[in-house]
Scaffold this motif. Sequence first.
Motif, PDB file in Angstrom:
ATOM      1  N   ALA A 242       9.963  44.929  47.115  1.00 32.89           N
ATOM      2  CA  ALA A 242       8.947  45.758  47.755  1.00 32.89           C
ATOM      3  C   ALA A 242       9.145  47.228  47.391  1.00 32.89           C
ATOM      4  CB  ALA A 242       9.012  45.566  49.273  1.00 32.89           C
ATOM      5  N   ALA A 243      10.427  47.675  47.373  1.00 41.22           N
ATOM      6  CA  ALA A 243      10.700  49.072  47.020  1.00 41.22           C
ATOM      7  C   ALA A 243      10.320  49.358  45.577  1.00 41.22           C
ATOM      8  CB  ALA A 243      12.184  49.371  47.254  1.00 41.22           C
TER       9      ALA A 243
ATOM     10  N   GLN B 272      21.027  48.677  54.837  1.00 41.03           N
ATOM     11  CA  GLN B 272      20.918  47.399  55.548  1.00 41.03           C
ATOM     12  C   GLN B 272      22.195  46.572  55.393  1.00 41.03           C
ATOM     13  OE1 GLN B 272      17.101  45.250  55.366  1.00 41.03           O
ATOM     14  NE2 GLN B 272      16.402  46.839  53.967  1.00 41.03           N
TER      15      GLN B 272
ATOM     16  N   GLN C  67      13.250  42.895  49.867  1.00 38.29           N
ATOM     17  CA  GLN C  67      13.382  44.317  50.192  1.00 38.29           C
ATOM     18  C   GLN C  67      13.415  45.153  48.910  1.00 38.29           C
ATOM     19  OE1 GLN C  67      13.689  45.748  53.385  1.00 38.29           O
ATOM     20  NE2 GLN C  67      13.094  43.751  54.175  1.00 38.29           N
TER      21      GLN C  67
ATOM     22  N   ILE D 168      17.311  51.729  50.553  1.00 39.80           N
ATOM     23  CA  ILE D 168      16.808  50.522  51.223  1.00 39.80           C
ATOM     24  C   ILE D 168      17.909  49.471  51.414  1.00 39.80           C
ATOM     25  CG2 ILE D 168      15.093  48.693  51.170  1.00 39.80           C
ATOM     26  CD1 ILE D 168      13.869  51.475  51.414  1.00 39.80           C
ATOM     27  N   VAL D 169      18.545  49.078  50.316  1.00 39.43           N
ATOM     28  CA  VAL D 169      19.437  47.915  50.362  1.00 39.43           C
ATOM     29  C   VAL D 169      20.793  48.246  50.981  1.00 39.43           C
ATOM     30  CG1 VAL D 169      20.589  46.162  48.954  1.00 39.43           C
ATOM     31  CG2 VAL D 169      18.272  46.901  48.377  1.00 39.43           C
TER      32      VAL D 169
ATOM     33  N   VAL E 232      21.059  40.847  52.278  1.00 39.69           N
ATOM     34  CA  VAL E 232      19.784  41.575  52.361  1.00 39.69           C
ATOM     35  C   VAL E 232      18.734  40.779  51.589  1.00 39.69           C
ATOM     36  CG1 VAL E 232      18.587  43.711  51.794  1.00 39.69           C
ATOM     37  CG2 VAL E 232      20.965  43.781  52.559  1.00 39.69           C
TER      38      VAL E 232
ATOM     39  N   ARG F  66      15.996  39.510  49.148  1.00 37.86           N
ATOM     40  CA  ARG F  66      15.617  40.030  47.835  1.00 37.86           C
ATOM     41  C   ARG F  66      14.269  40.746  47.884  1.00 37.86           C
ATOM     42  NH1 ARG F  66      17.634  38.459  42.928  1.00 37.86           N
ATOM     43  NH2 ARG F  66      18.723  36.753  43.965  1.00 37.86           N
TER      44      ARG F  66
END
Length: 279
Positions: A179-180, A198, A176, A194-195, A172, A174
């Motif tokens: 951003a969260a 995915q 992501q 999020i992570v 995934v 980094r």
Amino acid sequence: MSAVSEQEAPSPAGPRKGLGPRRKQRISRGVQYALLVVVVVVLAALADWGAIRQSFLNLDVAREGLPQLFTVALRNTVIYTVSGYVFGFLAGLLLALMRQSSVAPYRWIAAGYVEIFRGLPALVIFLMIGSLPLAFPGFHVPGEVYGQAALGLGLVSAAYMAETFRAGLQAVPRGQMEAARSLGMPYMRAMVSIVIPQAIRIVIPPLTNEMVLLFKDSSLVLFLGVTAAQVELAKFGNDQSSTFANPTPILMSGLTYLLITIPLGYVARRLESRQGAGR
């Protein structure tokens, strides 16, 4: 005169001699096919088809195992597999998160678990589970054989799934997580929302393969000591084969395994192809 000499002069590369690579490949493949056909014909000629039909395709013996083959053995096999898979899924995900942790003891514990349980044969783990009451008097795994089977299969599969999840988490981007976090999301919520989703989507094909492997490993449940109502496919086939002195039930059990493993393998390959095409 000079024009005639140029026409008669041999090509610098010289005339082509021998067979081209493509023709050689066709000839080699034809020889391999011919050898395969010869081997099949020889084996078919040497086989005693009457004995094979009587020993492995005895319909009278096969009928004796119905419908318990599906209503008892297959049902128990699916229960053992699914319960072990759920246990392994949750434990494997936890171990993968521990491997990613900034707390060193968590990483050490997870790494040690993975190395130990990937290195031990599954049979040894099942035998140790059966001996737990000797080490802890009065202790019993809830669910009796079903609980012990889920524990044994889960402990084995968790070690493999942990590495699969770890690869998914590392795949995934980094950005992501960054951003969260920039949106004010706490670390754990970003991981869960999020992570991790995915990462699971990325590793669905290997997780499907793990399900196939676990389905076959469920045959080790027989070492826990099962009753007639708790047998799985391998034990059921072996018992029926001993009762009728005929290996047809073992073949029936093997075919029943394939009813599950072949579609699962096909689904795993389709998912891998779909993910490969989406990259």
